[in-house]
Design a protein around this motif. Sequence first.
Motif, PDB file in Angstrom:
ATOM      1  N   GLY A  61     126.312  55.376  87.974  1.00  0.00           N
ATOM      2  CA  GLY A  61     125.993  54.106  87.337  1.00  0.00           C
ATOM      3  C   GLY A  61     124.509  53.808  87.449  1.00  0.00           C
ATOM      4  O   GLY A  61     123.929  53.951  88.526  1.00  0.00           O
ATOM      5  N   VAL A  62     123.907  53.428  86.333  1.00  0.00           N
ATOM      6  CA  VAL A  62     122.483  53.091  86.295  1.00  0.00           C
ATOM      7  C   VAL A  62     122.335  51.721  85.646  1.00  0.00           C
ATOM      8  O   VAL A  62     122.862  51.495  84.546  1.00  0.00           O
ATOM      9  CB  VAL A  62     121.680  54.144  85.490  1.00  0.00           C
ATOM     10  N   ARG A  63     121.638  50.827  86.333  1.00  0.00           N
ATOM     11  CA  ARG A  63     121.398  49.492  85.773  1.00  0.00           C
ATOM     12  C   ARG A  63     120.304  49.573  84.719  1.00  0.00           C
ATOM     13  O   ARG A  63     119.253  50.170  84.932  1.00  0.00           O
ATOM     14  CB  ARG A  63     120.985  48.519  86.863  1.00  0.00           C
ATOM     15  N   LYS A  64     120.590  48.920  83.567  1.00  0.00           N
ATOM     16  CA  LYS A  64     119.637  48.895  82.461  1.00  0.00           C
ATOM     17  C   LYS A  64     119.558  47.482  81.914  1.00  0.00           C
ATOM     18  O   LYS A  64     120.540  46.739  81.946  1.00  0.00           O
ATOM     19  CB  LYS A  64     120.083  49.852  81.345  1.00  0.00           C
ATOM     20  N   PRO A  65     118.406  47.123  81.376  1.00  0.00           N
ATOM     21  CA  PRO A  65     118.267  45.795  80.782  1.00  0.00           C
ATOM     22  C   PRO A  65     119.199  45.609  79.590  1.00  0.00           C
ATOM     23  O   PRO A  65     119.517  46.560  78.889  1.00  0.00           O
ATOM     24  CB  PRO A  65     116.806  45.736  80.318  1.00  0.00           C
ATOM     25  N   SER A  66     119.619  44.377  79.405  1.00  0.00           N
ATOM     26  CA  SER A  66     120.467  44.037  78.271  1.00  0.00           C
ATOM     27  C   SER A  66     119.782  42.967  77.444  1.00  0.00           C
ATOM     28  O   SER A  66     119.176  42.039  77.983  1.00  0.00           O
ATOM     29  CB  SER A  66     121.811  43.510  78.779  1.00  0.00           C
ATOM     30  N   LEU A  67     119.899  43.072  76.139  1.00  0.00           N
ATOM     31  CA  LEU A  67     119.344  42.047  75.249  1.00  0.00           C
ATOM     32  C   LEU A  67     120.199  40.783  75.282  1.00  0.00           C
ATOM     33  O   LEU A  67     119.753  39.718  74.886  1.00  0.00           O
ATOM     34  CB  LEU A  67     119.267  42.581  73.816  1.00  0.00           C
ATOM     35  N   ASP A  68     121.454  40.920  75.751  1.00  0.00           N
ATOM     36  CA  ASP A  68     122.407  39.816  75.710  1.00  0.00           C
ATOM     37  C   ASP A  68     122.567  39.087  77.036  1.00  0.00           C
ATOM     38  O   ASP A  68     123.511  38.310  77.197  1.00  0.00           O
ATOM     39  CB  ASP A  68     123.787  40.336  75.277  1.00  0.00           C
ATOM     40  N   GLY A  69     121.706  39.328  78.013  1.00  0.00           N
ATOM     41  CA  GLY A  69     121.857  38.650  79.296  1.00  0.00           C
ATOM     42  C   GLY A  69     121.389  39.511  80.447  1.00  0.00           C
ATOM     43  O   GLY A  69     120.420  40.254  80.323  1.00  0.00           O
TER      44      GLY A  69
END
Length: 115
Positions: A61-69
């Motif tokens: 699992g890799v955390r990535k930015p989201s445009l929705d929150g």
Amino acid sequence: MKETQLLKGVLEGCVLAVIAQKEIYGYELVQTLKEKGFTSIVGGTVYPLLQKLEKQNLIIGVRKPSLDGPNRKYFTLTQDGEKSLSEFIMYWQGLVGKVDRLLSDYQTEGDCDEK
């Protein structure tokens, strides 16, 4: 026997199969399973399974930015995950064949009794 009881034994393989298709985050995974007909699946079942698979080094699992929150954790298969999925498919196909043969015999016998 209820579908949910049967599903417990195969959900891990199904989740690995979905993740193998593309990098995916938890909510999207739940929605994909629902779209494929697993309508009784809820996040409370899938999220702990994702944690388990990650601890077993079957997924990363890799955390990535989201445009929705807030950031989302996207999952991909590891080499061990690919191997586990291949094994699941092999065992599943064998089991389905056995169950189909058994049910075919049952249906044939049932048809004969009605005549």
